[in-house]
Design an enzyme around this catalytic site. Structure first.
Site, PDB file in Angstrom:
ATOM      1  N   GLU A 284       0.827  -1.176  -0.087  1.00  0.00           N
ATOM      2  CA  GLU A 284      -0.013   0.280  -0.104  1.00  0.00           C
ATOM      3  C   GLU A 284       0.739   1.144  -0.307  1.00  0.00           C
ATOM      4  O   GLU A 284       1.947   1.272   0.804  1.00  0.00           O
ATOM      5  CB  GLU A 284      -1.014   0.031   1.100  1.00  0.00           C
ATOM      6  CG  GLU A 284      -1.987   1.059   0.940  1.00  0.00           C
ATOM      7  CD  GLU A 284      -3.034   1.185   2.294  1.00  0.00           C
ATOM      8  OE1 GLU A 284      -2.635   0.845   3.298  1.00  0.00           O
ATOM      9  OE2 GLU A 284      -4.061   1.669   2.027  1.00  0.00           O
ATOM     10  N   GLY A 418       3.520   2.023  10.897  1.00  0.00           N
ATOM     11  CA  GLY A 418       3.255   1.492  12.359  1.00  0.00           C
ATOM     12  C   GLY A 418       2.739   0.021  11.991  1.00  0.00           C
ATOM     13  O   GLY A 418       3.220  -0.796  12.506  1.00  0.00           O
ATOM     14  N   ALA A 419       1.889  -0.290  10.971  1.00  0.00           N
ATOM     15  CA  ALA A 419       1.476  -1.473  10.688  1.00  0.00           C
ATOM     16  C   ALA A 419       0.534  -1.648   9.425  1.00  0.00           C
ATOM     17  O   ALA A 419       0.287  -0.506   8.770  1.00  0.00           O
ATOM     18  CB  ALA A 419       0.573  -2.176  11.963  1.00  0.00           C
ATOM     19  N   MET A 420       0.552  -2.735   8.806  1.00  0.00           N
ATOM     20  CA  MET A 420      -0.094  -2.678   7.487  1.00  0.00           C
ATOM     21  C   MET A 420      -1.197  -4.166   7.593  1.00  0.00           C
ATOM     22  O   MET A 420      -0.639  -5.405   7.864  1.00  0.00           O
ATOM     23  CB  MET A 420       0.680  -3.041   6.479  1.00  0.00           C
ATOM     24  CG  MET A 420       0.271  -3.214   4.889  1.00  0.00           C
ATOM     25  SD  MET A 420      -0.839  -1.771   4.564  1.00  0.00           S
ATOM     26  CE  MET A 420      -2.145  -2.480   3.534  1.00  0.00           C
ATOM     27  N   GLU A 421      -2.363  -3.761   7.083  1.00  0.00           N
ATOM     28  CA  GLU A 421      -3.662  -4.613   7.448  1.00  0.00           C
ATOM     29  C   GLU A 421      -3.609  -5.629   6.455  1.00  0.00           C
ATOM     30  O   GLU A 421      -5.018  -6.255   5.960  1.00  0.00           O
ATOM     31  CB  GLU A 421      -4.914  -3.867   7.328  1.00  0.00           C
ATOM     32  CG  GLU A 421      -5.066  -3.105   5.990  1.00  0.00           C
ATOM     33  CD  GLU A 421      -4.856  -1.802   5.809  1.00  0.00           C
ATOM     34  OE1 GLU A 421      -4.005  -1.186   6.433  1.00  0.00           O
ATOM     35  OE2 GLU A 421      -5.524  -1.130   4.847  1.00  0.00           O
ATOM     36  N   ASN A 422      -2.628  -5.998   5.543  1.00  0.00           N
ATOM     37  CA  ASN A 422      -2.700  -7.181   4.493  1.00  0.00           C
ATOM     38  C   ASN A 422      -3.742  -8.324   5.134  1.00  0.00           C
ATOM     39  O   ASN A 422      -3.684  -8.727   6.251  1.00  0.00           O
ATOM     40  CB  ASN A 422      -1.271  -7.810   4.309  1.00  0.00           C
ATOM     41  CG  ASN A 422      -0.235  -6.827   4.130  1.00  0.00           C
ATOM     42  OD1 ASN A 422      -0.350  -5.961   3.283  1.00  0.00           O
ATOM     43  ND2 ASN A 422       0.630  -6.979   5.074  1.00  0.00           N
ATOM     44  N   HIS A 453      -6.746  -1.354  15.190  1.00  0.00           N
ATOM     45  CA  HIS A 453      -6.817  -0.524  13.838  1.00  0.00           C
ATOM     46  C   HIS A 453      -7.060  -1.601  12.770  1.00  0.00           C
ATOM     47  O   HIS A 453      -7.657  -1.368  11.767  1.00  0.00           O
ATOM     48  CB  HIS A 453      -5.810   0.336  13.949  1.00  0.00           C
ATOM     49  CG  HIS A 453      -5.654   1.341  12.521  1.00  0.00           C
ATOM     50  ND1 HIS A 453      -6.142   2.763  12.627  1.00  0.00           N
ATOM     51  CD2 HIS A 453      -5.324   1.254  11.316  1.00  0.00           C
ATOM     52  CE1 HIS A 453      -5.903   2.972  11.341  1.00  0.00           C
ATOM     53  NE2 HIS A 453      -5.459   2.301  10.712  1.00  0.00           N
ATOM     54  N   GLU A 454      -5.678  -2.245  12.762  1.00  0.00           N
ATOM     55  CA  GLU A 454      -5.436  -3.295  11.565  1.00  0.00           C
ATOM     56  C   GLU A 454      -6.600  -4.109  11.452  1.00  0.00           C
ATOM     57  O   GLU A 454      -7.097  -4.586  10.542  1.00  0.00           O
ATOM     58  CB  GLU A 454      -4.120  -4.059  11.716  1.00  0.00           C
ATOM     59  CG  GLU A 454      -2.827  -2.953  12.053  1.00  0.00           C
ATOM     60  CD  GLU A 454      -2.902  -1.907  10.803  1.00  0.00           C
ATOM     61  OE1 GLU A 454      -3.481  -1.964   9.808  1.00  0.00           O
ATOM     62  OE2 GLU A 454      -2.567  -0.757  10.984  1.00  0.00           O
ATOM     63  N   HIS A 457      -9.509  -2.919   9.813  1.00  0.00           N
ATOM     64  CA  HIS A 457      -9.353  -2.901   8.491  1.00  0.00           C
ATOM     65  C   HIS A 457      -9.771  -4.104   7.610  1.00  0.00           C
ATOM     66  O   HIS A 457     -10.063  -4.156   6.384  1.00  0.00           O
ATOM     67  CB  HIS A 457      -7.904  -2.524   8.236  1.00  0.00           C
ATOM     68  CG  HIS A 457      -7.663  -1.158   7.906  1.00  0.00           C
ATOM     69  ND1 HIS A 457      -8.316  -0.227   7.187  1.00  0.00           N
ATOM     70  CD2 HIS A 457      -6.627  -0.458   8.540  1.00  0.00           C
ATOM     71  CE1 HIS A 457      -7.813   0.785   7.378  1.00  0.00           C
ATOM     72  NE2 HIS A 457      -6.521   0.673   8.101  1.00  0.00           N
TER      73      HIS A 457
HETATM   74 ZN   LIG Z   1      -5.189   2.004   8.619  1.00  0.00          ZN
END
Ligand SMILES: [Zn+2]
Length: 1013
Positions: A284, A418-422, A453-454, A457
C-alpha cells in the site's frame, strides 16, 4: 495502514536500474525497423518476443511524436545511466506528457532535439567497451533513428475495458543475492471492446510474455513499457470483444527492494550476533506493481494463488494458509498457498520469507497467530491475547465473521509504517506488536490500539474497499474510529478515551489551515496518493464518524447502518456516498445522513459556532473556522451541524445533553431564563469550535473557578482547546486565555491538564526560538506556578492506571524540560540506578522518556545512553532512548545524530523523522535541523517519497517554530527552488501558513504577554 506519529510509512531509494531490463525496448533495439501500422506480425531478428501487430492508437500525431520523444528519454536514459538515476524516480520525472498535448513549433524542436540526444547516446553506448548494456554482446547493426510503437495509454488511471479475475503468482526469491524471479498468470475478462491491455509494472525485467484468448493457442506478445507511469501495455490489431476471456503470462526478474516498499529485503542481527535476512512486502498504496505485474488500483479486485520457492531452512507466510509443500529438483521446496477465498485488492497481497516463530490460538474457528523473530517469542503473548479478544469483538459487532481460516500478525524487524492490514497477514513494526514482560500499560495501549486498527481494516478496507484513493478516509477514518471504539469496550482498562480526545483536537488544529483539504478529495498523481495518508483521512475521518454516531437517535443505529453497508458491499468497492446512503436507509427517524455528512466530507475545514444570548433566547451562528494570516480569505461554507449542549441545570450525564441542528448561517433556540451558562459540544464529540462571547466565557470561567466538577473532563479540555484556538484566530485576547486557565491549579484530570500544557508549551517554544528571554522566563514561572503543586504530587514509582501515567509523564516531561530542580534530580537518580544495575533495574515505562531526556543533557551520561541504545533490543525502549539522545542541547552531538540518522548504520534511517522532530524542539538544534534538511533534501526524498507522511513530519517539525519574516522568506525561498522535487506539496503550503500565523500571533500578543504573564 497505520502511520502513527513519527512513524514514516515507506521509503524509496531508486537505485535499481543498474541492469538492462529484459523487456524489449523497441526504442533501443536498432534491429527493429519502422513499422507499417497494418503489419500483423513481425519477429525482430534479435528479439525473443513476437509482435502481434500494432493497432491504431488513440493519440493524434503531434501528441504521439511528443509522447514518443518523452518516452524515448524516459526509457533510454532513465534505465541505463546511473548518473541519471534520480530521473527514474516517479517523483522527479520529466515534464508530464500532458504538457505535450498542445504541440507547437517549439515542441517540435524539442522533440527533434530529444531524438538527436537519443541517437547520440545510442552511439556512445555502442562504443562502450564490451557493450556493457546488452546481454547479446556488441551489435553490429546500422544505427538508425529508432522508431517505436507508441504507448497506447496516456492517463494515470488504468482503462476499465479489461478486468482481472485471478492471479497465479510463482515467486523465486534468492535471499543470498537479494533478487527474485517471478511468473504471473493473469486471467481477465473483456468488459468493453478494446485493442489494448494496460496494467502496472515497476522495476520488473519482463523476459517473456504470452497471451491466450478464449480457447485459442497461447502465443508470444510484445510488452510495451512506459516507465514514468509504471505502466505496461499490449496492443492488438484486432479488437478483443466484450465477454471474451484471456490469459496473460509474464515471466520476469527483479532485485529485492532496498527500500521499505514492494518486495523488500531486510536484515537484523540476532542475539548471537549473526546477520539474519528476510524478505517481506509492503504494497500500500502503489507498490504491488514492484513485485508482480498487476492492475494496481484498489477497484481491480481478484483472487490470488501464490507459490513461493524457498530454501528448506526458511519459512514463508502469505495471506492464505499453506496448502502444500513440494520438493523441487534444485534443492529448494515450493510452498503453495490456498487460493484466496475472497476477491481482494492488489495492495492487500502479502508474502514473507524468513525465520519467524509463532504463538497461536483458535478463536471461533480461526487460527490466530503472532509471529516474531525467534528470540522475541516471549514478547508476543500480549498481542495474541489482545488480537483474540478484538477478533471476537469485531466478528460480533459487524455480524460478519472474519472470512479467512487464519489470521497472522507478524512483527518485522525494520518495518517503516506502524502496521499494514494485509488480509490474513498483518505486518507490524516491532514496537507496535511486541510487549515486554515488564512493559507498562501505556506501551500495551500502543500495541492494543494498533491491533484494533488493523483488525478493523479486515472489514473496513479489505472486505469493502474504497474505489479510489480519493476516499481513503473510508478505510483509514473508519479503522481509526473503530480502534478507539472497540478498545473502550474490549480493554477499558487501557483508558483509550484521552488519546482519542487529543487526536480530535490535533485534527481540528490541522484542518483549520487554509492548506487543508476535503475528506474526499481528487487524487491524480502518486504524490497525491501519498499525501492522502494524513490527519484529515485518519483523524478527521474518525472524528466525523464519532460525531455522526453521537448524533443519531437510537443507540444501535450507527452500528446497524455500517452492518448494512458491509453486507451490501461485501467484496466490492464503494465511495463515500454509499456509506451515507446505507446509514440513511436504516435511519428510524428518517434522518438524512447523506445530507448532513456530505457537508463534512465534501468541503475542507469545520465551523466556528458563536453563541449569543438574550434572556431565554440563544442564537447560534456558524462560519468557517479558517486560520489565515491575511484575514481576507472568506468562504461561504456552511455545515449541517448537530450542535449539542448542556447547562448548569444538568451538565454531566448523557441524558443532560440537548441537540440542536444548525444547517443555516444562524439559528435560535430557547433555554429557561434561569440558566447561568451553556456548554456546547458536549464531551467534544462534534467537530467544531465554539465561541461563547465575553459573557458566555465569563460565566463558564466563574463556574469552573467555583467547582471544576460541574463539567465532564472532556468538556473542560474542550474549553481549553477552544479558547487557545480562538486566540490563534484572533477572536479573543490572550488575557482571556489566561483568565480561563486560572482554574487549572484545581484541575486533576489528565485531558484538561495535558491539553493546557501542550498549548502553553507551543507558545513557550515560539518565544524561546524568538529569543524573547524575559518572556521565556516568565512563561516558565507561570507554568511551574500553575502546575507546580500537581507536578510535586507525582510519584516516581510504578503506576498502574494509564490515565495517571499519561498525566504524570506530561507533567514531569514539562517540569524537567523547564529544569525544575526537583524533577531533574529524581530523573538523574533513576538513571544512575538503572546504569548501576546494568540496565536490569526498571524505570517505569511512562517515566523512561523523561529520565532519558534528562540523562542526555549531561556530558557524561549522553555517551552512556548512546551505548545503552546500541545494545537495547526492545524496540519501544530503544526509541525512547533515541528521542533522549536527540534532545541533547550540545550542537556537535546534534549534528552527529542527524548525520547518523541519514547514514542509517547506527541509527536506522527509518528513525530519521523522529530524530529531526526531536532535534527541532530544542533551542540548540532547530536551526541545525533546518540547515540539514535543506542541504540533504535530495537524499531525504530518495529515502521518503515526496508527499509521504515521513516528509510531512519532517517539514512540519522543521518549520512550525519559525515566527519571523526572515525565516518565512528562507522557507519560501527554499521550497520554491525545489520545483518538481516537492514545491507543490500540501505540507509546504501548510508550513508557510503556519509561519505567517505564528508571526501574526506573536506581533499581536507580545504586549499582552509582557503585561499579563
Ligand atoms: Zn490504517
Amino acid at each position: 495502514l497505520l502511520k502513527r506519529a513519527n512513524l514514516p510509512r515507506n521509503m524509496i531509494e531508486n537505485s535499481m536500474f543498474e541492469e538492462e531490463p529484459d523487456v524489449v525496448d523497441l526504442a533501443k533495439d536498432s534491429t527493429f525497423p519502422a513499422l507499417d501500422p497494418d503489419e500483423v506480425a513481425y519477429e525482430p531478428r534479435s528479439s525473443r518476443l513476437l509482435v502481434r501487430g500494432l493497432g491504431e492508437n488513440d493519440m493524434d500525431e503531434d501528441e504521439e511524436d511528443c509522447e514518443s520523444s518523452a518516452r524515448l528519454l524516459g526509457m533510454s536514459f532513465m534505465n541505463r545511466s546511473s548518473a541519471h538515476r534520480s530521473n527514474s524516480s516517479p517523483y522527479t520525472r520529466q515534464a508530464p506528457p500532458r504538457s505535450c498535448s498542445r504541440p507547437s513549433a517549439r515542441t517540435m524542436v524539442v522533440c527533434v532535439l530529444f531524438l538527436v540526444i537519443v541517437a547520440s547516446m545510442t552511439m556512445v553506448l555502442y562504443f562502450l567497451p564490451g557493450c556493457t548494456f546488452t546481454k547479446t554482446g556488441c551489435r553490429k547493426e546500422n544505427k538508425t533513428t529508432p522508431i517505436e510503437p507508441p504507448f497506447p495509454w496516456s492517463q494515470f488511471r488504468l482503462p476499465h475495458s479489461i478486468r482481472p479475475l485471478s492471479y497465479d503468482l510463482t515467486l523465486n526469491p534468492d535471499l543470498d543475492n537479494m533478487n527474485f524471479t517471478g511468473s504471473t498468470v493473469i486471467k481477465m475478462v473483456v468488459l468493453h471492446n478494446t485493442k489494448r491491455i494496460v496494467l502496472h509494472s515497476a522495476n520488473l525485467n519482463i523476459s517473456k510474455a504470452t497471451f491466450k484468448l478464449d480457447d485459442g493457442e497461447a502465443s508470444d506478445v510484445t510488452v510495451l513499457e512506459y516507465k514514468p507511469r509504471q505502466q505496461i501495455a499490449l496492443n492488438f490489431s484486432e479488437e478483443l470483444k466484450a465477454g471474451q476471456y484471456c490469459v496473460l503470462t509474464l515471466d520476469y526478474s527483479a532485485n529485492l527492494s532496498h527500500t521499505y516498499d514492494g518486495f523488500y529485503n531486510s536484515s537484523y542481527t540476532d542475539k548471537d550476533g549473526n546477520k539474519r535476512v528476510l524478505a517481506a512486502t509492503q504494497f500500500e498504496p502503489l507498490s504491488a506493481r514492484k513485485a508482480f505485474p498487476c492492475f494496481d488500483e484498489p477497484a481491480f479486485k481478484a483472487t490470488f494463488l501464490i507459490k513461493i520457492n524457498r530454501k528448506p531452512d526458511y519459512m514463508t507466510l502469505s495471506n492464505m494458509p499453506k496448502a502444500k509443500t513440494t520438493p523441487l529438483n534444485n534443492g529448494l521446496v515450493q510452498d503453495e498457498f490456498e487460493m484466496t477465498s475472497v476477491n481482494m485488492s492488489t495492495y492487500l497481497v502479502a508474502f514473507i520469507v524468513g525465520n519467524f516463530t509463532p504463538v497461536s490460538k483458535n478463536v471461533s474457528e480461526i487460527l490466530v497467530s503472532v509471529y516474531s523473530v525467534p528470540e522475541k517469542k516471549e514478547h508476543t503473548d500480549y498481542a495474541l491475547d489482545a488480537a483474540s479478544k478484538l477478533l471476537d469483538f469485531y466478528n460480533d459487532f459487524f455480524e460478519i465473521n472474519f472470512p479467512l481460516k487464519k489470521l497472522d500478525l507478524i512483527a518485522i524487524p525494520d518495518f517503516l509504517a506502524g502496521a499494514m492490514e494485509n488480509w490474513g497477514l498483518i505486518t507490524f513494526r516491532e514496537t507496535s506488536l511486541l510487549v515486554g514482560k515488564q512493559s507498562s500499560p501505556l506501551e500495551k495501549q500502543v500495541v492494543a490500539s494498533v491491533i484494533a486498527h488493523e483488525l478493523a481494516h479486515q472489514w473496513f478496507g479489505n472486505l469493502v474497499t474504497m474505489s479510489w484513493w480519493n476516499d481513503l478516509w473510508l478505510n483509514e477514518g473508519f479503522a481509526t474510529y473503530m480502534q478507539y471504539m472497540s478498545l473502550q469496550t474490549v480493554l477499558p482498562q487501557l483508558d483509550i478515551g484521552n488519546l482519542f480526545l487529543a487526536v480530535r483536537f490535533r485534527a481540528l488544529d490541522k484542518d483549520a489551515l487554509n492548506s487543508s483539504h476535503a475528506v474526499s478529495t481528487a487524487v491524480n498523481s502518486p504524490e497525491q496518493v501519498e499525501e492522502m495518508f494524513d490527519s484529515v483521512s485518519y483523524e478527521k475521518g474518525a472524528s466525523i464518524l464519532l460525531m455522526l454516531n453521537a448524533s443519531l437517535s437510537g443507540d444501535q443505529q450507527f452500528r446497524k447502518g455500517i452492518i448494512q453497508y458491509l453486507k451490501q458491499f461485501s467484496g466490492l468497492n464503494t465511495d463515500t456516498n454509499d456509506l451515507w446512503n446505507s446509514l440513511t436507509q436504516v435511519s428510524t427517524q428518517h434522518q438524512n445522513v447523506s445530507e448532513m455528512m456530505s457537508s463534512w466530507t465534501s468541503q475542507k475545514g469545520f465551523p466556528l459556532v458563536t453563541v449569543s444570548r438574550k434572556g431565554d433566547q440563544v442564537t447560534l451562528t456558524q462560519e468557517h473556522f479558517l486560520l489565515t494570516s491575511d484575514n481576507a480569505t472568506h468562504t461561504s461554507s456552511l455545515w449541517n451541524i448537530p450542535v449539542t449542549y448542556v447547562s448548569d441545570n444538568c451538565s454531566l450525564a448523557p441524558e443532560c445533553r440537548q441537540l440542536f441542528t444548525l444547517k443555516t448561517k444562524s439559528g435560535t433556540f430557547k433555554v429557561p431564563e434561569s440558566v447561568k451558562w451553556l456548554k456546547l459540544n458536549y464531551r467534544n464529540t462534534g467537530f467544531y469550535i465554539v465561541h461563547y462571547g465575553d459573557d458566555g466565557w465569563a460565566a463558564l470561567r466563574d463556574a469552573l473557578a467555583n467547582d471544576v466538577s460541574v463539567l465532564t473532563h472532556e468538556d473542560r479540555a474542550s474549553l481549553i482547546h477552544n479558547i487557545f484556538a480562538l486566540s490563534r484566530l484572533g477572536r479573543v485576547s490572550f488575557r482571556h486565555v489566561l483568565n480561563l486557565l486560572n482554574y487549572i491549579s484545581n484541575e486533576t484530570e489528565t485531558s484538561p491538564v495535558t491539553e493546557a500544557l501542550l498549548q502553553l508549551n507551543k507558545i513557550y517554544q515560539l518565544l524561546d526560538k524568538r529569543q524573547e528571554y524575559s518572556l521565556v522566563a516568565r512563561m516558565k514561572t507561570y507554568i511551574l506556578h500553575h502546575f507546580g503543586s500537581l507536578m510535586d504530587k507525582q510519584t516516581w514509582e510504578e503506576q498502574e492506571s494509564v490515565s495517571k501515567q499519561e498525566l504524570r509523564s506530561a507533567l514531569l516531561e514539562t517540569a524537567c524540560g523547564l529544569d525544575d530542580e526537583n524533577c531533574t534530580q529524581q530523573a538523574k537518580a533513576l538513571f544512575k540506578q538503572y546504569v548501576d544495575s546494568n540496565a536490569t533495574s526498571r524505570i517505569p515505562g511512562d517515566l523512561q522518556q523523561v529520565v532519558f531526556n534528562v540523562a542526555a543533557q549531561s556530558a557524561e551520561d549522553w555517551p552512556t545512553l548512546l551505548n545503552l541504545y546500541g545494545h537495547a533490543t526492545y524496540d519501544a525502549e530503544k526509541r525512547k532512548m533515541l528521542r533522549g539522545l536527540a534532545s541533547t542541547q550540545d550542537a556537535r552531538k546534534i549534528v552527529w545524530i542527524l548525520k547518523a540518522g541519514l547514514k542509517g548504520n547506527l541509527i536506522q534511517t527509518q528513525e530519521l523523522p523522529l530524530v529531526i522532530s526531536t532535534v527541532c524542539k530544542g533551542f540548540a538544534g532547530y536551526l541545525f535541523a533546518w540547515d540539514f534538511i535543506q542541504e540533504n533534501w535530495d537524499r531525504l526524498i530518495e529515502k521518503f517519497p515526496v508527499g509521504s507522511f515521513a516528509i510531512q513530519t519532517i517539514i512540519n517539525s522543521a518549520t512550525s517554530q519559525f515566527s519571523t519574516q526572515a525565516h518565512l522568506d528562507q522557507v519560501q525561498g527554499f521550497f520554491s527552488s525545489l520545483k518538481e522535487r516537492g514545491s507543490q506539496m500540501r505540507s509546504v503550503q501548510e508550513a508557510l501558513e503556519t509561519i505567517r500565523l505564528n508571526k501574526r500571533w506573536m506581533e499581536k500578543n507580545l504586549r499582552t504577554l509582557q503585561k499579563w504573564l
